[in-house]
Design a protein around this motif. Structure first.
Motif, short mmCIF file in Angstrom:
data_model
loop_
_atom_site.label_atom_id
_atom_site.label_comp_id
_atom_site.label_asym_id
_atom_site.label_seq_id
_atom_site.Cartn_x
_atom_site.Cartn_y
_atom_site.Cartn_z
N PHE A 48 28.93 -31.41 72.49
CA PHE A 48 27.92 -32.46 72.59
C PHE A 48 26.66 -31.88 73.24
CE2 PHE A 48 32.02 -34.56 73.02
CZ PHE A 48 31.89 -35.80 72.42
N TRP A 49 25.57 -31.74 72.50
CA TRP A 49 24.28 -31.41 73.11
C TRP A 49 23.66 -32.76 73.47
CZ3 TRP A 49 26.39 -27.88 69.85
CH2 TRP A 49 26.22 -26.53 70.16
N LEU A 50 23.65 -33.07 74.77
CA LEU A 50 23.29 -34.41 75.25
C LEU A 50 21.86 -34.48 75.76
CD1 LEU A 50 26.58 -35.16 77.19
CD2 LEU A 50 25.92 -36.06 74.95
N GLU A 51 21.22 -35.57 75.45
CA GLU A 51 19.87 -35.86 75.94
C GLU A 51 19.98 -37.09 76.85
OE1 GLU A 51 15.55 -35.61 73.90
OE2 GLU A 51 17.00 -36.87 72.87
N GLU A 52 20.42 -36.82 78.08
CA GLU A 52 20.71 -37.90 79.02
C GLU A 52 19.49 -38.78 79.27
OE1 GLU A 52 18.57 -35.02 81.28
OE2 GLU A 52 20.26 -34.70 79.95
N GLY A 53 19.77 -40.06 79.48
CA GLY A 53 18.71 -41.02 79.76
C GLY A 53 18.02 -41.56 78.53
N LYS A 54 18.40 -41.08 77.34
CA LYS A 54 17.75 -41.53 76.11
C LYS A 54 18.81 -42.04 75.14
CE LYS A 54 13.82 -38.41 76.42
NZ LYS A 54 13.05 -37.38 75.75
#
Length: 181
Positions: free
Chosen positions: A38-44
């Motif tokens: 999982f390449w995560l873009e936290e907060g979005k």
């Protein structure tokens, strides 16, 4: 059939970083078992939505015979409430770091998904053999027990998302993929 939707793509070797900035070869990281990267873009969104699904169904994810790997840009990401909660409930998650430039672009393109859409989720067989990937934008990460698919729309918390007509619940698909490996 679900198996018809799976790829069999060798992913070129790449590396990630550990918490101390040391190099982690992806081939070694993914050896020995199936993986969900999982390449995560936290907060979005839709990362927040996916993390909330992971939280809600953490028992099922903890029971998967696969390694879950969360890839984030920095330790700062762990301060995000939703990511912190997911990490608390998914204690076996492996955390790696990446700048999201070359790896995301090359892997997404190799798996035929949009490299500009995050999060990028890639399911691999043991090693670097990609069998399923999604860059979740209109596809909603969901489990069948908590979502209703009607007339090509997914209704979640009062929000309707357009989804493909042959949508499968993504968790159930990933669970199936892991089982058939």
């Amino acid at each position: 059939k679900i198996s018809d939707m799976l790829e069999n793509m060798d992913i070129l070797p790449f590396s990630l970083k550990d918490k101390d900035g040391g190099k982690i070869e992806a081939e070694k990281l993914t050896a020995g078992k199936a993986n969900i990267l999982f390449w995560l873009e936290e907060g979005k969104e839709p990362t927040e939505h996916i993390l909330n699904e992971l939280i809600e169904h953490h028992v099922r994810y903890n029971a998967l015979d696969a390694q879950l790997v969360f890839i984030i840009r920095s330790d700062e990401a762990k301060k995000n409430h939703t990511l912190a909660k997911a990490l608390e409930l998914l204690p076996n998650v492996t955390i790696c770091y990446d700048d999201f430039r070359e790896n995301v672009s090359s892997i997404a393109r190799r798996m035929y998904v949009d490299p500009d859409k995050l999060p990028l989720i890639v399911v691999t067989k043991p090693g670097l053999n990609g069998i399923f990937a999604t860059a979740v934008i209109t596809l909603v990460w969901a489990t069948c027990s908590s979502r209703f698919f009607l007339n090509n729309s997914c209704f979640s918390g009062g929000t309707a998302y357009t989804v493909p007509p042959v949508i499968l619940c993504l968790f159930d698909m990933i669970e199936y993929v892991i089982i058939i490996l």
